[in-house]
Scaffold this active site. Sequence first.
Site, PDB file in Angstrom:
ATOM      1  CE  LYS A  77      24.761 -43.866  28.568  1.00 28.82           C
ATOM      2  NZ  LYS A  77      23.818 -42.771  28.672  1.00 28.82           N
ATOM      3  N   GLY A  79      29.792 -38.474  27.256  1.00 30.85           N
ATOM      4  CA  GLY A  79      29.442 -37.069  27.437  1.00 30.85           C
ATOM      5  C   GLY A  79      28.690 -36.511  26.241  1.00 30.85           C
ATOM      6  CB  THR A  80      26.528 -38.228  23.751  1.00 31.49           C
ATOM      7  OG1 THR A  80      27.344 -39.394  23.858  1.00 31.49           O
ATOM      8  CG2 THR A  80      26.079 -38.018  22.318  1.00 31.49           C
ATOM      9  CB  THR A  81      23.776 -35.622  27.334  1.00 33.88           C
ATOM     10  OG1 THR A  81      23.511 -37.022  27.220  1.00 33.88           O
ATOM     11  CG2 THR A  81      22.492 -34.884  27.597  1.00 33.88           C
ATOM     12  CD1 TRP A  82      28.305 -30.190  28.630  1.00 33.05           C
ATOM     13  CD2 TRP A  82      30.089 -31.445  29.129  1.00 33.05           C
ATOM     14  NE1 TRP A  82      29.258 -29.365  29.190  1.00 33.05           N
ATOM     15  CE2 TRP A  82      30.354 -30.115  29.502  1.00 33.05           C
ATOM     16  CE3 TRP A  82      31.066 -32.423  29.351  1.00 33.05           C
ATOM     17  CZ2 TRP A  82      31.579 -29.734  30.077  1.00 33.05           C
ATOM     18  CZ3 TRP A  82      32.274 -32.048  29.927  1.00 33.05           C
ATOM     19  CH2 TRP A  82      32.522 -30.712  30.287  1.00 33.05           C
ATOM     20  CG  HIS A 142      26.459 -43.693  20.163  1.00 32.08           C
ATOM     21  ND1 HIS A 142      27.179 -42.706  20.780  1.00 32.08           N
ATOM     22  CD2 HIS A 142      25.357 -43.868  20.960  1.00 32.08           C
ATOM     23  CE1 HIS A 142      26.545 -42.304  21.871  1.00 32.08           C
ATOM     24  NE2 HIS A 142      25.446 -42.995  21.997  1.00 32.08           N
ATOM     25  NE  ARG A 296      26.856 -42.673  36.762  1.00 30.85           N
ATOM     26  CZ  ARG A 296      27.900 -42.910  37.538  1.00 30.85           C
ATOM     27  NH1 ARG A 296      27.727 -43.440  38.730  1.00 30.85           N
ATOM     28  NH2 ARG A 296      29.139 -42.646  37.129  1.00 30.85           N
ATOM     29  N   GLY A 298      28.236 -36.934  36.509  1.00 35.87           N
ATOM     30  CA  GLY A 298      29.077 -36.088  35.658  1.00 35.87           C
ATOM     31  C   GLY A 298      30.464 -35.815  36.210  1.00 35.87           C
TER      32      GLY A 298
HETATM   33  P1  PAP Z   1      24.687 -41.273  25.663  1.00 33.25           P
HETATM   34  O1  PAP Z   1      25.900 -41.741  24.944  1.00 33.25           O
HETATM   35  O2  PAP Z   1      23.743 -42.377  26.020  1.00 33.25           O
HETATM   36  O3  PAP Z   1      24.011 -40.139  24.989  1.00 33.25           O
HETATM   37  P2  PAP Z   1      26.239 -39.612  27.356  1.00 33.25           P
HETATM   38  O4  PAP Z   1      25.587 -38.304  27.404  1.00 33.25           O
HETATM   39  O5  PAP Z   1      27.418 -39.779  26.478  1.00 33.25           O
HETATM   40  O6  PAP Z   1      25.172 -40.741  27.090  1.00 33.25           O
HETATM   41  O7  PAP Z   1      26.758 -39.994  28.807  1.00 33.25           O
HETATM   42  C1  PAP Z   1      26.171 -39.600  29.988  1.00 33.25           C
HETATM   43  C2  PAP Z   1      27.301 -39.153  30.884  1.00 33.25           C
HETATM   44  O8  PAP Z   1      27.560 -37.780  30.638  1.00 33.25           O
HETATM   45  C3  PAP Z   1      26.903 -39.277  32.329  1.00 33.25           C
HETATM   46  O9  PAP Z   1      28.093 -39.561  33.046  1.00 33.25           O
HETATM   47  P3  PAP Z   1      28.107 -40.274  34.480  1.00 33.25           P
HETATM   48  O10 PAP Z   1      27.293 -41.509  34.351  1.00 33.25           O
HETATM   49  O11 PAP Z   1      29.538 -40.558  34.773  1.00 33.25           O
HETATM   50  O12 PAP Z   1      27.520 -39.298  35.433  1.00 33.25           O
HETATM   51  C4  PAP Z   1      26.374 -37.884  32.610  1.00 33.25           C
HETATM   52  O13 PAP Z   1      26.326 -37.538  33.958  1.00 33.25           O
HETATM   53  C5  PAP Z   1      27.370 -37.042  31.845  1.00 33.25           C
HETATM   54  N1  PAP Z   1      26.831 -35.714  31.531  1.00 33.25           N
HETATM   55  C6  PAP Z   1      25.607 -35.393  31.058  1.00 33.25           C
HETATM   56  N2  PAP Z   1      25.480 -34.081  30.926  1.00 33.25           N
HETATM   57  C7  PAP Z   1      26.645 -33.526  31.336  1.00 33.25           C
HETATM   58  C8  PAP Z   1      27.112 -32.189  31.438  1.00 33.25           C
HETATM   59  N3  PAP Z   1      26.360 -31.154  31.111  1.00 33.25           N
HETATM   60  N4  PAP Z   1      28.364 -32.000  31.888  1.00 33.25           N
HETATM   61  C9  PAP Z   1      29.157 -33.039  32.229  1.00 33.25           C
HETATM   62  N5  PAP Z   1      28.767 -34.326  32.170  1.00 33.25           N
HETATM   63  C10 PAP Z   1      27.515 -34.581  31.714  1.00 33.25           C
END
Ligand code: PAP
Length: 330
Positions: A77, A79-82, A142, A296, A298
């Site tokens: 959580k 920002g891995t996806t980003w 992770h 969610r 971001g």
């Molecule tokens: P993971 O470790 O399960 O893969 P991960 O992607 O690290 O999850 O975390 C998701 C968070 O990154 C979410 O944060 P939030 O719950 O505070 O909203 C998600 O919204 C955020 N996120 C995903 N994509 C992006 C993006 N393109 N830019 C910025 N934040 C992002």
Amino acid sequence: MPKEPSHPPDLKYLKQELTQECKILLSTLPTKSGWVVSKLYNYQGFWYHPSYLQGLLSCQKHFQAQDTDILLATTPKSGTTWLKALLFTLLNRTRYPHAQHDHPLLSNNPHMLVPFLEIKLYLDDQNPDLSSFASPRLFSTHLPYVSLPKSVKDSKCKLVYLCRNPKDTFISLWAFSNQLRLQEMGTNSLEDVFEKYCEGVSLYGPFWDHLLGYWQESLKNPDKVYFLTYEEMKEEPDLHLRKLTEFLGCPFSVEEKKEGMVEGILDICSFDNLRNLKVNKEGKLPSGENNSAFFRNGKVGDWKNYLTTEMVERFEKICEEKLHGSGLKF
Ligand code: PAP
């Protein structure tokens, strides 16, 4: 208190058949109750779901890093996806120009383009064939630094580590965990899971130990480990994207900069762009999670909407104690 589940959420890793080796190891490890799943196990100082532990063991045993590999390491959580989207687009910018109408990111969730080692590749198969991955291979994990496969540490492969303010990471994880639970289980109480998180009991926790492991390594070996925070990336994305390319040995050329490639890559990987794609609104990962759960809101500082003053003070105290003298601050 949340109700006891009548059956577990439909997530693939919850149904994973464990190897004998893993079962024997589990019987020797300290356990504590988890949030989404009933039990977490402590291995090499960090907490795991049994399936992920099995993925870890296989990965430690079989993964052979190559000098040209790039490994994105993160706390859940952060920002891995980003970062997966950014690194994929960056490294494949010749093969798939970002403006291409059928760019893979437009029809695939970033987790499908950059697989996790221990929770995808080495979970699906104890010794997967990775020969179809083109060089430079891009994977993610992770795993804490201490548990990385030996070949990752011994080779010249590069590590990009991303972490995030613990308060936002915690809220993001709490919200995600509620998405994974069945509606009938109710939501995880924020107070209960806050207590566990502070004790370090969460998937891949303790959070602070995770980031300190990579932080210290990045100080010792800055050519190998690049340490980045979600907040820095949000604040100055173009600067940090450029720095990332330099670390990875593929800086933007003058031509590319003139063409607006930096902005173009940031746009295609932006939260709004990715979240609004059909694949991320309606799709699911093979492991069972809805793609939408990874987008969610971001934002930086969303914790202010959830944490009490006492919780914030407790977090700050832990941060101070754990990070004292490290040079790392949130
Ligand atoms: P993971 O470790 O399960 O893969 P991960 O992607 O690290 O999850 O975390 C998701 C968070 O990154 C979410 O944060 P939030 O719950 O505070 O909203 C998600 O919204 C955020 N996120 C995903 N994509 C992006 C993006 N393109 N830019 C910025 N934040 C992002």
